[in-house]
Design an enzyme around this catalytic site. Sequence first.
Site, PDB file in Angstrom:
ATOM      1  N   ARG A  34       0.852  -1.249  -0.161  1.00 18.43           N
ATOM      2  CA  ARG A  34       0.047   0.012  -0.075  1.00 18.43           C
ATOM      3  C   ARG A  34       1.006   1.178   0.016  1.00 18.43           C
ATOM      4  O   ARG A  34       2.052   1.170   0.203  1.00 18.43           O
ATOM      5  CB  ARG A  34      -0.638  -0.084   1.370  1.00 18.43           C
ATOM      6  CG  ARG A  34       0.032  -0.414   2.399  1.00 18.43           C
ATOM      7  CD  ARG A  34      -0.532   0.353   3.908  1.00 18.43           C
ATOM      8  NE  ARG A  34      -0.494   1.798   3.654  1.00 18.43           N
ATOM      9  CZ  ARG A  34       0.474   2.380   3.866  1.00 18.43           C
ATOM     10  NH1 ARG A  34       1.903   1.822   3.967  1.00 18.43           N
ATOM     11  NH2 ARG A  34       0.639   3.763   3.752  1.00 18.43           N
ATOM     12  N   GLY A  35       0.149   2.486   0.090  1.00 22.75           N
ATOM     13  CA  GLY A  35       1.125   3.865  -0.214  1.00 22.75           C
ATOM     14  C   GLY A  35       1.241   4.008  -1.590  1.00 22.75           C
ATOM     15  O   GLY A  35       1.584   3.163  -2.313  1.00 22.75           O
ATOM     16  N   ALA A  36       0.796   5.199  -1.942  1.00 24.48           N
ATOM     17  CA  ALA A  36       1.001   5.580  -3.505  1.00 24.48           C
ATOM     18  C   ALA A  36       1.913   5.078  -4.260  1.00 24.48           C
ATOM     19  O   ALA A  36       1.859   4.363  -5.259  1.00 24.48           O
ATOM     20  CB  ALA A  36       0.577   7.000  -3.586  1.00 24.48           C
ATOM     21  N   ARG A  57      -7.044  -0.386  -7.095  1.00 20.99           N
ATOM     22  CA  ARG A  57      -7.499   0.663  -6.078  1.00 20.99           C
ATOM     23  C   ARG A  57      -7.430   1.936  -6.948  1.00 20.99           C
ATOM     24  O   ARG A  57      -6.710   2.079  -7.659  1.00 20.99           O
ATOM     25  CB  ARG A  57      -6.529   0.887  -4.986  1.00 20.99           C
ATOM     26  CG  ARG A  57      -6.642  -0.413  -4.124  1.00 20.99           C
ATOM     27  CD  ARG A  57      -5.784  -0.143  -2.900  1.00 20.99           C
ATOM     28  NE  ARG A  57      -6.480   0.802  -1.817  1.00 20.99           N
ATOM     29  CZ  ARG A  57      -5.741   1.236  -0.888  1.00 20.99           C
ATOM     30  NH1 ARG A  57      -4.497   1.068  -0.609  1.00 20.99           N
ATOM     31  NH2 ARG A  57      -6.448   2.056  -0.050  1.00 20.99           N
ATOM     32  N   GLN A  60      -2.781   2.527   9.779  1.00 13.68           N
ATOM     33  CA  GLN A  60      -1.463   2.570   9.205  1.00 13.68           C
ATOM     34  C   GLN A  60      -0.430   3.371   9.889  1.00 13.68           C
ATOM     35  O   GLN A  60       0.802   3.561   9.994  1.00 13.68           O
ATOM     36  CB  GLN A  60      -1.690   3.393   7.858  1.00 13.68           C
ATOM     37  CG  GLN A  60      -2.046   2.293   6.660  1.00 13.68           C
ATOM     38  CD  GLN A  60      -3.791   2.616   6.784  1.00 13.68           C
ATOM     39  OE1 GLN A  60      -4.488   2.944   7.661  1.00 13.68           O
ATOM     40  NE2 GLN A  60      -4.361   2.294   5.579  1.00 13.68           N
ATOM     41  N   ASP A  75      -1.991  10.837  -2.489  1.00 17.62           N
ATOM     42  CA  ASP A  75      -2.415   9.670  -3.344  1.00 17.62           C
ATOM     43  C   ASP A  75      -2.637  10.237  -4.722  1.00 17.62           C
ATOM     44  O   ASP A  75      -2.529   9.717  -5.571  1.00 17.62           O
ATOM     45  CB  ASP A  75      -3.486   8.810  -2.895  1.00 17.62           C
ATOM     46  CG  ASP A  75      -3.045   7.964  -1.632  1.00 17.62           C
ATOM     47  OD1 ASP A  75      -2.972   8.313  -0.555  1.00 17.62           O
ATOM     48  OD2 ASP A  75      -2.965   6.835  -2.077  1.00 17.62           O
ATOM     49  N   ASN A  90      -5.650  12.216   0.100  1.00 12.01           N
ATOM     50  CA  ASN A  90      -4.795  11.465   0.913  1.00 12.01           C
ATOM     51  C   ASN A  90      -5.870  10.667   1.903  1.00 12.01           C
ATOM     52  O   ASN A  90      -7.078  10.854   2.060  1.00 12.01           O
ATOM     53  CB  ASN A  90      -3.785  12.346   1.734  1.00 12.01           C
ATOM     54  CG  ASN A  90      -2.736  11.538   2.367  1.00 12.01           C
ATOM     55  OD1 ASN A  90      -2.301  10.759   1.825  1.00 12.01           O
ATOM     56  ND2 ASN A  90      -2.740  11.833   3.678  1.00 12.01           N
ATOM     57  N   LYS A  91      -5.216   9.901   2.840  1.00 12.09           N
ATOM     58  CA  LYS A  91      -5.961   8.964   3.693  1.00 12.09           C
ATOM     59  C   LYS A  91      -7.198   9.885   4.578  1.00 12.09           C
ATOM     60  O   LYS A  91      -6.883  10.980   4.952  1.00 12.09           O
ATOM     61  CB  LYS A  91      -4.820   8.476   4.853  1.00 12.09           C
ATOM     62  CG  LYS A  91      -5.457   7.628   5.711  1.00 12.09           C
ATOM     63  CD  LYS A  91      -6.239   6.529   5.375  1.00 12.09           C
ATOM     64  CE  LYS A  91      -5.645   5.481   4.431  1.00 12.09           C
ATOM     65  NZ  LYS A  91      -6.679   4.569   3.616  1.00 12.09           N
TER      66      LYS A  91
HETATM   67  O1  MRU Z   1      -4.842   3.100   2.076  1.00 11.53           O
HETATM   68  P1  MRU Z   1      -3.411   3.407   1.919  1.00 11.53           P
HETATM   69  O2  MRU Z   1      -2.813   2.847   3.258  1.00 11.53           O
HETATM   70  O3  MRU Z   1      -2.842   2.839   0.830  1.00 11.53           O
HETATM   71  O4  MRU Z   1      -3.156   5.025   2.110  1.00 11.53           O
HETATM   72  C1  MRU Z   1      -1.957   5.456   1.897  1.00 11.53           C
HETATM   73  C2  MRU Z   1      -1.941   6.842   2.107  1.00 11.53           C
HETATM   74  O5  MRU Z   1      -2.934   7.688   2.361  1.00 11.53           O
HETATM   75  C3  MRU Z   1      -0.613   7.712   2.237  1.00 11.53           C
HETATM   76  O6  MRU Z   1      -0.691   8.880   2.849  1.00 11.53           O
HETATM   77  C4  MRU Z   1      -0.407   8.088   0.872  1.00 11.53           C
HETATM   78  O7  MRU Z   1      -0.389   7.161  -0.054  1.00 11.53           O
HETATM   79  C5  MRU Z   1       0.982   8.625   0.595  1.00 11.53           C
HETATM   80  S1  MRU Z   1       2.225   7.585   0.835  1.00 11.53           S
HETATM   81  C6  MRU Z   1       3.872   8.021   0.576  1.00 11.53           C
END
Ligand code: MRU
Length: 343
Positions: free
Chosen positions: A52-54, A94, A202, A243, A253-254
């Site tokens: 996970r994470g962009a 996703r 997270q 994201d 973002n999250k």
């Molecule tokens: O659902 P996730 O855990 O993939 O969400 C991740 C985030 O929102 C992060 O803040 C974002 O991807 C930036 S990661 C460098």
Amino acid sequence: MSEGAPEPVPTIRWIDGGVRILDQRRLPRIERYLHLEHPRQVIGAIRTLAVRGAPALGIAGAYGLALAAARALEAGRDPRAAALRWAPRLAAARPTAVNLSLGVNEAVASIAALEAGQSPGELVSRLKENGDRMLREDLDASARMAEHGVGLIPAGRPVLTHCNTGGLATAGLGTALAVIWKAWRERGVPFVLVDETRPLLQGGRLTLWELRRWGIPARLICDGAAAWAIRSFDAGAILVGADRISANGDTANKIGTLAAALAAWDAGIPFIVVAPRTSFDLNISQGDAIPVEERGREEILAASGWQAGAGVVSYNPAFDVTPARLITAWVSDRGVERPPFEE
Ligand code: MRU
């Protein structure tokens, strides 16, 4: 990165003809690696947040396509056709992080760029090398963001962060978390306030795990405590990742990021978005066109003690969109930027 930088976590790597990922669902208790050999497994790992994470999602998408081609080649089928067939499915695993579709699209472009007459084996190597390149570029981007962002952080005061933006979300030390690492080393940031980041934690599971590996003091807080905690500890800034960032600076973002931005605005402290240029989507002019993933209600029901069959109606958006007006600066691998962004 810079002198004394810790080794990045091996979040995602191409090893022995497959993709090895650190299973983030198990952290912080268990450090377990998964060896993915089929694009179907990559999609499963993406959907369930094992990876996970962009930025990490972009690399997973690119390697996923290499796996599609490799498996087809072994089965005596056309690897190019297989890769093109899997591309839309991987890209749609996703919807919010633009890096995923970018990673898949770049892999598709690397197939198109192959000269006619090259062997199917060369196509598989090309796709694997394309993923390796994205990984190297992301590692480099992480170092640049840390350099560009550190000067924005008020010296000697704690900072707050939301979700996980560290090595687990990227190929390097991270986005916002890389800036935080550098600010802890160079600007005397005494500790980090870590939003636990409901519902999948997270922040509590992953960011805390990374900060502890680096020896950076942290205080874990409930998301709802953020507005109060930044006042109680006189925090100097809030740093988050992204994201997808639209051309006008609106930032997905999250879920919980918008609330943190409002708290920063009210407290009069900088709210800083740190993201590589691969998370900027200049085809989208403003945030209301960003697709926001909604996830299953089981992720939020359990904590309140309800069973799936109890008829509780829920709403579980995985992301929110913070309007550009609440954001002080966007730190990318190019520098400190402000909208409107250009290619
Ligand atoms: O659902 P996730 O855990 O993939 O969400 C991740 C985030 O929102 C992060 O803040 C974002 O991807 C930036 S990661 C460098």
